[in-house]
Design a protein around this motif. Structure first.
Motif, PDB file in Angstrom:
ATOM      1  N   LYS A 151       0.816  -1.206   0.000  1.00 31.01           N
ATOM      2  CA  LYS A 151       0.000   0.000   0.000  1.00 31.01           C
ATOM      3  C   LYS A 151       0.856   1.265   0.000  1.00 31.01           C
ATOM      4  O   LYS A 151       0.553   2.231  -0.698  1.00 31.01           O
ATOM      5  N   ARG A 152       1.912   1.243   0.818  1.00 30.87           N
ATOM      6  CA  ARG A 152       2.663   2.483   1.054  1.00 30.87           C
ATOM      7  C   ARG A 152       4.118   2.153   1.359  1.00 30.87           C
ATOM      8  O   ARG A 152       4.420   1.166   2.035  1.00 30.87           O
ATOM      9  N   VAL A 153       5.019   2.996   0.839  1.00 33.49           N
ATOM     10  CA  VAL A 153       6.452   2.847   1.069  1.00 33.49           C
ATOM     11  C   VAL A 153       7.016   4.177   1.542  1.00 33.49           C
ATOM     12  O   VAL A 153       6.739   5.230   0.946  1.00 33.49           O
ATOM     13  N   VAL A 154       7.786   4.146   2.613  1.00 34.99           N
ATOM     14  CA  VAL A 154       8.554   5.311   3.064  1.00 34.99           C
ATOM     15  C   VAL A 154      10.022   4.917   3.001  1.00 34.99           C
ATOM     16  O   VAL A 154      10.437   3.964   3.659  1.00 34.99           O
ATOM     17  N   VAL A 155      10.796   5.627   2.183  1.00 34.39           N
ATOM     18  CA  VAL A 155      12.189   5.255   1.972  1.00 34.39           C
ATOM     19  C   VAL A 155      13.103   6.452   2.224  1.00 34.39           C
ATOM     20  O   VAL A 155      12.805   7.576   1.822  1.00 34.39           O
ATOM     21  N   SER A 156      14.203   6.190   2.914  1.00 31.85           N
ATOM     22  CA  SER A 156      15.284   7.157   3.060  1.00 31.85           C
ATOM     23  C   SER A 156      16.522   6.559   2.403  1.00 31.85           C
ATOM     24  O   SER A 156      16.887   5.415   2.697  1.00 31.85           O
ATOM     25  N   THR A 157      17.138   7.320   1.504  1.00 29.88           N
ATOM     26  CA  THR A 157      18.288   6.797   0.777  1.00 29.88           C
ATOM     27  C   THR A 157      19.596   7.355   1.336  1.00 29.88           C
ATOM     28  O   THR A 157      19.628   8.447   1.912  1.00 29.88           O
ATOM     29  N   TYR A 158      20.652   6.593   1.118  1.00 32.13           N
ATOM     30  CA  TYR A 158      22.013   6.989   1.494  1.00 32.13           C
ATOM     31  C   TYR A 158      22.843   6.773   0.226  1.00 32.13           C
ATOM     32  O   TYR A 158      23.402   5.695   0.015  1.00 32.13           O
ATOM     33  N   GLN A 159      22.895   7.800  -0.633  1.00 34.85           N
ATOM     34  CA  GLN A 159      23.385   7.621  -1.994  1.00 34.85           C
ATOM     35  C   GLN A 159      24.840   8.070  -2.140  1.00 34.85           C
ATOM     36  O   GLN A 159      25.222   9.164  -1.717  1.00 34.85           O
ATOM     37  N   SER A 160      25.625   7.224  -2.792  1.00 32.99           N
ATOM     38  CA  SER A 160      27.055   7.481  -2.937  1.00 32.99           C
ATOM     39  C   SER A 160      27.327   8.604  -3.935  1.00 32.99           C
ATOM     40  O   SER A 160      26.491   8.930  -4.782  1.00 32.99           O
ATOM     41  N   VAL A 161      28.533   9.149  -3.855  1.00 29.98           N
ATOM     42  CA  VAL A 161      28.900  10.272  -4.719  1.00 29.98           C
ATOM     43  C   VAL A 161      29.083   9.855  -6.173  1.00 29.98           C
ATOM     44  O   VAL A 161      29.027  10.700  -7.072  1.00 29.98           O
ATOM     45  N   SER A 162      29.277   8.564  -6.450  1.00 31.62           N
ATOM     46  CA  SER A 162      29.410   8.133  -7.845  1.00 31.62           C
ATOM     47  C   SER A 162      28.127   8.363  -8.619  1.00 31.62           C
ATOM     48  O   SER A 162      28.144   8.428  -9.854  1.00 31.62           O
ATOM     49  N   GLY A 163      27.002   8.509  -7.912  1.00 34.80           N
ATOM     50  CA  GLY A 163      25.755   8.860  -8.569  1.00 34.80           C
ATOM     51  C   GLY A 163      25.804  10.235  -9.200  1.00 34.80           C
ATOM     52  O   GLY A 163      24.983  10.556 -10.063  1.00 34.80           O
ATOM     53  N   ALA A 164      26.752  11.056  -8.777  1.00 30.97           N
ATOM     54  CA  ALA A 164      26.945  12.383  -9.366  1.00 30.97           C
ATOM     55  C   ALA A 164      28.081  12.397 -10.374  1.00 30.97           C
ATOM     56  O   ALA A 164      28.552  13.460 -10.780  1.00 30.97           O
ATOM     57  N   GLY A 165      28.546  11.205 -10.766  1.00 31.68           N
ATOM     58  CA  GLY A 165      29.590  11.105 -11.782  1.00 31.68           C
ATOM     59  C   GLY A 165      30.990  11.241 -11.226  1.00 31.68           C
ATOM     60  O   GLY A 165      31.216  11.327 -10.008  1.00 31.68           O
ATOM     61  N   LYS A 166      31.947  11.289 -12.141  1.00 32.19           N
ATOM     62  CA  LYS A 166      33.354  11.368 -11.769  1.00 32.19           C
ATOM     63  C   LYS A 166      33.645  12.631 -10.949  1.00 32.19           C
ATOM     64  O   LYS A 166      34.441  12.612 -10.010  1.00 32.19           O
ATOM     65  N   ALA A 167      32.955  13.732 -11.288  1.00 29.83           N
ATOM     66  CA  ALA A 167      33.176  14.977 -10.550  1.00 29.83           C
ATOM     67  C   ALA A 167      32.806  14.827  -9.082  1.00 29.83           C
ATOM     68  O   ALA A 167      33.466  15.385  -8.193  1.00 29.83           O
ATOM     69  N   GLY A 168      31.752  14.052  -8.808  1.00 25.79           N
ATOM     70  CA  GLY A 168      31.355  13.817  -7.422  1.00 25.79           C
ATOM     71  C   GLY A 168      32.365  12.982  -6.670  1.00 25.79           C
ATOM     72  O   GLY A 168      32.694  13.266  -5.504  1.00 25.79           O
ATOM     73  N   MET A 169      32.902  11.960  -7.311  1.00 26.33           N
ATOM     74  CA  MET A 169      33.914  11.112  -6.687  1.00 26.33           C
ATOM     75  C   MET A 169      35.200  11.902  -6.444  1.00 26.33           C
ATOM     76  O   MET A 169      35.826  11.796  -5.376  1.00 26.33           O
ATOM     77  N   ASP A 170      35.571  12.714  -7.417  1.00 27.08           N
ATOM     78  CA  ASP A 170      36.776  13.538  -7.258  1.00 27.08           C
ATOM     79  C   ASP A 170      36.631  14.529  -6.107  1.00 27.08           C
ATOM     80  O   ASP A 170      37.570  14.766  -5.345  1.00 27.08           O
ATOM     81  N   GLU A 171      35.427  15.096  -5.970  1.00 23.83           N
ATOM     82  CA  GLU A 171      35.217  16.081  -4.910  1.00 23.83           C
ATOM     83  C   GLU A 171      35.311  15.450  -3.531  1.00 23.83           C
ATOM     84  O   GLU A 171      35.914  16.034  -2.621  1.00 23.83           O
ATOM     85  N   LEU A 172      34.765  14.256  -3.351  1.00 24.09           N
ATOM     86  CA  LEU A 172      34.889  13.572  -2.069  1.00 24.09           C
ATOM     87  C   LEU A 172      36.356  13.285  -1.758  1.00 24.09           C
ATOM     88  O   LEU A 172      36.817  13.504  -0.629  1.00 24.09           O
ATOM     89  N   PHE A 173      37.097  12.803  -2.758  1.00 27.22           N
ATOM     90  CA  PHE A 173      38.512  12.502  -2.542  1.00 27.22           C
ATOM     91  C   PHE A 173      39.300  13.757  -2.192  1.00 27.22           C
ATOM     92  O   PHE A 173      40.067  13.780  -1.216  1.00 27.22           O
ATOM     93  N   GLU A 174      39.111  14.823  -2.976  1.00 26.92           N
ATOM     94  CA  GLU A 174      39.893  16.040  -2.758  1.00 26.92           C
ATOM     95  C   GLU A 174      39.538  16.708  -1.435  1.00 26.92           C
ATOM     96  O   GLU A 174      40.419  17.219  -0.732  1.00 26.92           O
ATOM     97  N   GLN A 175      38.269  16.719  -1.078  1.00 24.15           N
ATOM     98  CA  GLN A 175      37.877  17.322   0.202  1.00 24.15           C
ATOM     99  C   GLN A 175      38.420  16.522   1.381  1.00 24.15           C
ATOM    100  O   GLN A 175      38.859  17.103   2.379  1.00 24.15           O
TER     101      GLN A 175
END
Length: 341
Positions: A151-175
């Motif tokens: 009937k109903r779903v309540v979901v909270s996600t914990y999404q990795s930076v690779s979902g934002a592409g290479k730029a997201g992965m690079d930003e996590l590494f550099e920070q």
């Protein structure tokens, strides 16, 4: 006899993963083309661990005539311009962007969940791949929906930076590096610091206060599974390189126990149940990275509703959330319609 397959966006994270999975799963191919923007012309891309390399061709000048399948991982902009051209040339497009997902003439497919919907591809010669967070969730939900009616779903996600592409992965590494050595940290790809932090914001905000990522989970689940299912999502970016996790609360129409759900999930396609009620008896993104399964753990009854369960779901977003699902769609298309190999 095999297929002629073009991978569009072959230099990106998902495109490279598509090439690797085509080789890994021994997809029947007579020829494969790596296609990208003109600045990548001549770049050599390795096809997984096969040792075989292909040189990139320009999307702007690529002729799709005579090609059987095009796996698009190029984003909505290039897809909007070139996917219709490929489809008109007789090449079936399997698109990873959000552009066609809610088009009523384009099937939105997760092969373990709604394989029969692929028969509608002939309307546009285009098939849509769902959002990464939606894909893994519906794999986990479908067998439970069949058993007790969701009937109903309540979901909270914990999404990795690779979902934002290479730029997201690079930003996590550099920070992360900058914080360790005491350098200043300036967000660029993300709206706030991602290293050692979580950001409750993925994609743009909508008028009702939700984000577009959250909206995608709602409408895509309805299209793939059942329009009657109510979904409420909160999508969060976390400092993990690869692998999305989800905490899912489900309300059913009929009674279903945690033990029954475990038995169902244990036998369901695409799912690995790892659910021991002990330290470490569950799966995290580190274990799921590089694997094609959707992992489910921590299945338990929810006493706050009449018929409710809670569970934890983890998957490699570059694989099942994108590249693997696209290749599985291509396999399904071949079995049901193209009849080669």
């Amino acid at each position: 006899m095999g297929y002629r397959v073009a991978v569009v966006g072959a230099t990106g994270n998902v495109g490279r993963e598509m090439l690797a999975i085509l080789a890994e799963r021994e997809f029947p191919m007579d020829e494969v083309a790596a296609v990208a923007s003109s600045r990548s012309i001549g770049m050599e891309i390795e096809i997984g661990d096969s040792g075989r390399k292909v040189k990139c061709k320009s999307l702007e000048h690529f002729d799709f005539a005579g090609w059987d399948i095009a796996l698009f991982a190029a984003g909505s902009g290039p897809t909007k311009e070139y996917a219709p051209k490929a489809a008109a040339a007789g090449c079936v497009v399997i698109d990873n962007s959000s552009l066609y997902r809610m088009d009523p003439d384009v099937p939105l497919i997760v092969p373990e969940v709604n394989p029969d919907a692929i028969d509608g591809y002939t309307a546009r010669n285009i098939i849509a791949n769902p959002n990464c967070s939606t894909a893994q969730m519906v794999v986990a939900l479908k067998p439970l929906h069949d058993a007790a009616g969701i009937k109903r779903v309540v979901v909270s996600t914990y999404q990795s930076v690779s979902g934002a592409g290479k730029a997201g992965m690079d930003e996590l590494f550099e920070q992360s590096r900058a914080i360790f050595v005491g350098d200043p940290v300036a967000p660029a790809k993300f709206t706030k610091q991602i290293a050692f932090n979580v950001i409750p914001h993925i994609d743009s905000f909508l008028d009702d206060g939700s984000t577009k990522e959250e909206w995608k989970m709602v409408v895509e689940t309805k299209k793939i599974m059942d329009p009657k299912i109510k979904v409420n999502a909160t999508c969060v970016r976390v400092p993990v390189f690869v692998g999305h996790s989800e905490s899912i609360n489900i309300e059913f129409e009929r009674e279903i126990s945690a033990e029954q759900a475990q038995d169902i999930l244990r036998e369901a396609p695409g799912i690995m149940l790892v659910d021991k009620r002990e330290d470490g008896g569950y799966v995290t993104p580190v274990e799921a990275a590089g694997d094609g399964a959707t992992y489910v753990s921590r299945v338990r009854e929810d006493p706050t509703v009449e018929f409710g369960l809670s569970l934890w779901c983890v998957s490699d977003n570059l694989r099942k959330g994108a590249a693997l699902n696209a290749v599985q769609i291509a396999e399904l298309l071949g079995r049901r319609h193209l009849k080669k190999g």
